[in-house]
Design a protein around this motif. Structure first.
Motif, short mmCIF file in Angstrom:
data_model
loop_
_atom_site.label_atom_id
_atom_site.label_comp_id
_atom_site.label_asym_id
_atom_site.label_seq_id
_atom_site.Cartn_x
_atom_site.Cartn_y
_atom_site.Cartn_z
N SER A 195 13.87 18.41 -2.76
CA SER A 195 14.68 19.60 -2.50
C SER A 195 15.61 19.34 -1.33
CB SER A 195 13.80 20.82 -2.21
OG SER A 195 13.01 20.59 -1.06
N LEU A 196 16.65 20.16 -1.22
CA LEU A 196 17.60 19.97 -0.13
C LEU A 196 18.39 21.23 0.15
CD1 LEU A 196 20.77 19.67 -1.37
CD2 LEU A 196 19.77 17.57 -2.28
N THR A 197 18.90 21.30 1.37
CA THR A 197 19.93 22.27 1.75
C THR A 197 21.08 21.46 2.35
OG1 THR A 197 18.96 22.60 3.95
CG2 THR A 197 18.28 24.13 2.18
N ALA A 198 22.26 22.05 2.39
CA ALA A 198 23.41 21.30 2.89
C ALA A 198 24.51 22.23 3.37
CB ALA A 198 23.96 20.38 1.78
N SER A 199 25.39 21.68 4.19
CA SER A 199 26.60 22.39 4.58
C SER A 199 27.73 21.37 4.70
CB SER A 199 26.41 23.11 5.92
OG SER A 199 26.15 22.19 6.96
N THR A 200 28.95 21.80 4.43
CA THR A 200 30.10 20.92 4.50
C THR A 200 31.25 21.60 5.24
OG1 THR A 200 30.94 21.69 2.36
CG2 THR A 200 29.53 19.73 2.35
N LEU A 201 32.15 20.79 5.76
CA LEU A 201 33.36 21.28 6.41
C LEU A 201 34.57 20.59 5.81
CD1 LEU A 201 32.29 21.04 10.19
CD2 LEU A 201 32.22 23.08 8.73
N PHE A 204 41.29 19.16 8.95
CA PHE A 204 42.50 18.34 8.92
C PHE A 204 43.43 18.68 7.75
CE2 PHE A 204 38.93 15.33 10.08
CZ PHE A 204 38.96 15.62 11.43
N GLY A 205 43.15 19.80 7.04
CA GLY A 205 44.02 20.21 5.95
C GLY A 205 43.89 19.37 4.70
N VAL A 206 42.76 18.68 4.53
CA VAL A 206 42.57 17.85 3.34
C VAL A 206 41.69 18.59 2.33
CG1 VAL A 206 42.89 15.73 4.64
CG2 VAL A 206 40.58 16.62 4.30
N PRO A 207 41.78 18.26 1.04
CA PRO A 207 41.10 19.04 0.00
C PRO A 207 39.64 18.68 -0.24
CG PRO A 207 42.51 17.40 -1.02
CD PRO A 207 42.76 17.31 0.46
N VAL A 208 39.12 17.65 0.42
CA VAL A 208 37.72 17.27 0.26
C VAL A 208 36.99 17.45 1.58
CG1 VAL A 208 38.19 15.64 -1.61
CG2 VAL A 208 38.23 14.85 0.78
N GLU A 209 35.65 17.44 1.53
CA GLU A 209 34.91 17.65 2.78
C GLU A 209 35.07 16.46 3.72
OE1 GLU A 209 31.94 15.13 0.62
OE2 GLU A 209 33.39 16.69 0.06
N THR A 210 35.25 16.78 4.98
CA THR A 210 35.43 15.77 6.02
C THR A 210 34.15 15.53 6.81
OG1 THR A 210 36.19 17.52 7.52
CG2 THR A 210 37.88 16.31 6.29
N ASP A 211 33.25 16.52 6.79
CA ASP A 211 32.01 16.45 7.54
C ASP A 211 30.92 17.11 6.69
OD1 ASP A 211 33.29 16.17 10.63
OD2 ASP A 211 34.44 17.45 9.27
N GLY A 212 29.67 16.76 6.95
CA GLY A 212 28.60 17.40 6.21
C GLY A 212 27.23 17.09 6.77
N THR A 213 26.29 17.98 6.48
CA THR A 213 24.89 17.75 6.81
C THR A 213 24.04 18.02 5.57
OG1 THR A 213 24.43 20.03 7.49
CG2 THR A 213 25.31 18.55 9.17
N ILE A 214 23.00 17.23 5.41
CA ILE A 214 22.06 17.43 4.32
C ILE A 214 20.65 17.35 4.90
CG2 ILE A 214 21.41 16.80 1.97
CD1 ILE A 214 23.87 15.02 1.81
N SER A 215 19.85 18.34 4.61
CA SER A 215 18.44 18.34 5.02
C SER A 215 17.60 18.19 3.76
CB SER A 215 18.09 19.64 5.74
OG SER A 215 16.74 19.66 6.12
N LEU A 216 16.84 17.11 3.67
CA LEU A 216 16.14 16.76 2.43
C LEU A 216 14.63 16.66 2.65
CD1 LEU A 216 18.60 14.24 2.88
CD2 LEU A 216 18.52 14.65 0.43
N THR A 217 13.89 17.02 1.63
CA THR A 217 12.46 16.76 1.58
C THR A 217 12.19 15.82 0.41
OG1 THR A 217 11.92 18.93 2.50
CG2 THR A 217 10.16 17.74 1.35
N LEU A 218 11.59 14.67 0.71
CA LEU A 218 11.26 13.72 -0.34
C LEU A 218 9.93 14.12 -0.99
CD1 LEU A 218 12.17 10.30 1.34
CD2 LEU A 218 13.66 12.00 0.26
#
Length: 337
Positions: A195-201, A204-218
């Motif tokens: 399972s996971l949760t995530a956030s993205t930013l 710079f005015g670009v159409p794809v995410e430039t930054d992100g975090t993912i919290s995962l449980t294996l």
């Protein structure tokens, strides 16, 4: 003798070419790129032929295998075409931009009886292999937690334009750089993602995410935190593995250190040739697979990385946790589809 071709003369093509030159039963026979000059720079030191159309290269160059080093969205078509020509394939990560495309690639190569290997370079870099060796001894006990932090740069003009196209790249910083982090963290954690949760930013005015975090449980309970940041004050590329009786820290810039019982020891010191050595080991692994061996990185692992990145986009968009189907469930779903 294995006659090898390369499609895509971009950033890492010269590492592939140099690696081919070091393996006695491999000949770099051809290099293809839409820009003939770029292809020639990679090909000329090795006397390889130059093409601007990979289908022509497949017909004329007498190849046995091909390395696909192109924008992510082109992988599927090129792998399917190579398989139809009976060529073995090493394709750069990410394997594809969708899980469906991954499955089509696996099926096509399986039906054609050719090898499909994905270039997950983390598994061959000397500092990461040093981590693998430490964990294998069992001296630190079980892996409990992993933190993976890597910086990049997704400002306009810092990389080729296709990286900013969701259709061509499959995403932004998480698909590209985060894929490396997920690869090594899932490898060191020794289990698939539950399972996971995530956030993205998007900056710079670009159409794809430039930054992100993912919290995962294996699936074995190991917790993994992946953070990718663009244009940070300090360039970082570090994975920290927390175990029962100590920690392992790994970075291409600082090497690999083990900390246990208040003492630190260095088990790998970085060398300028480490990246080239990683590509050499990766190509050697590919050649071994052509001789009937098992590749170090399975296509199932590479497919899972794509699955996890796409799940992180879903989690970031919804704000909810995403639970992934287990490998056994996927087989059932595939069988009943």
């Amino acid at each position: 003798m294995i006659r090898l071709g390369i499609i895509g003369a971009g950033a890492v093509a010269h590492f592939h070419a140099e690696s081919a030159g070091r393996i006695s039963n491999v000949e770099l026979a051809a290099v293809c790129d839409l820009q003939r000059e770029a292809a020639d720079k990679v090909a000329s030191p090795w006397g390889a032929r130059v093409y601007t159309d990979y289908t022509v290269m497949f017909r004329e160059a007498g190849l046995d295998a091909v390395i696909i080093n192109t924008p992510h969205g082109l992988h599927l078509e090129m792998v399917l075409t190579a398989a139809a020509q009976g060529l073995h394939v090493l394709v750069e990560k990410p394997m594809a931009t969708t899980v469906v495309d991954c499955d089509r690639m696996i099926e096509a190569c399986g039906n054609a009886g050719v090898s499909l290997v994905i270039g997950q370079i983390q598994h061959f870099l000397p500092e990461k292999l040093a981590v693998e060796e430490v964990l294998a001894t069992g001296e630190l006990g079980r892996v409990l937690m992993i933190r993976d932090y890597r910086t990049t740069d997704y400002r306009p003009g810092t990389r080729p334009d296709w990286f900013f196209s969701e259709a061509m790249a499959g995403g932004g910083a998480l698909m590209n750089i985060g894929g490396h982090c997920l690869d090594r963290s899932i490898w060191f954690g020794d289990a698939t993602v539950q399972s996971l949760t995530a956030s993205t930013l998007k900056r710079f005015g670009v159409p794809v995410e430039t930054d992100g975090t993912i919290s995962l449980t294996l699936r074995n309970g190991v917790h993994v935190s992946v953070v990718v940041v663009s244009d940070a004050a300090q360039r970082m590329d570090e994975v920290l593995i927390v175990c029962e009786r100590g920690t392992v820290s790994c970075s291409p810039n600082h090497g690999t250190q083990v900390r246990s019982d208040g003492k630190t020891r260095t088990v790998w010191v970085p060398k300028p040739e480490d990246i080239q050595e990683g590509f050499f080991r990766q190509l050697s692994d590919f050649v071994n697979a052509l001789d009937g061996g098992s590749p170090k990185v399975s296509v199932e692992h590479a497919r899972h990385i794509v699955e996890v990145v796409l799940a992180s986009y879903e989690a970031a968009a919804s704000g909810n946790e995403v639970v992934l189907a287990s490998p056994a469930d996927r087989k059932i779903l595939s069988h009943t589809r």
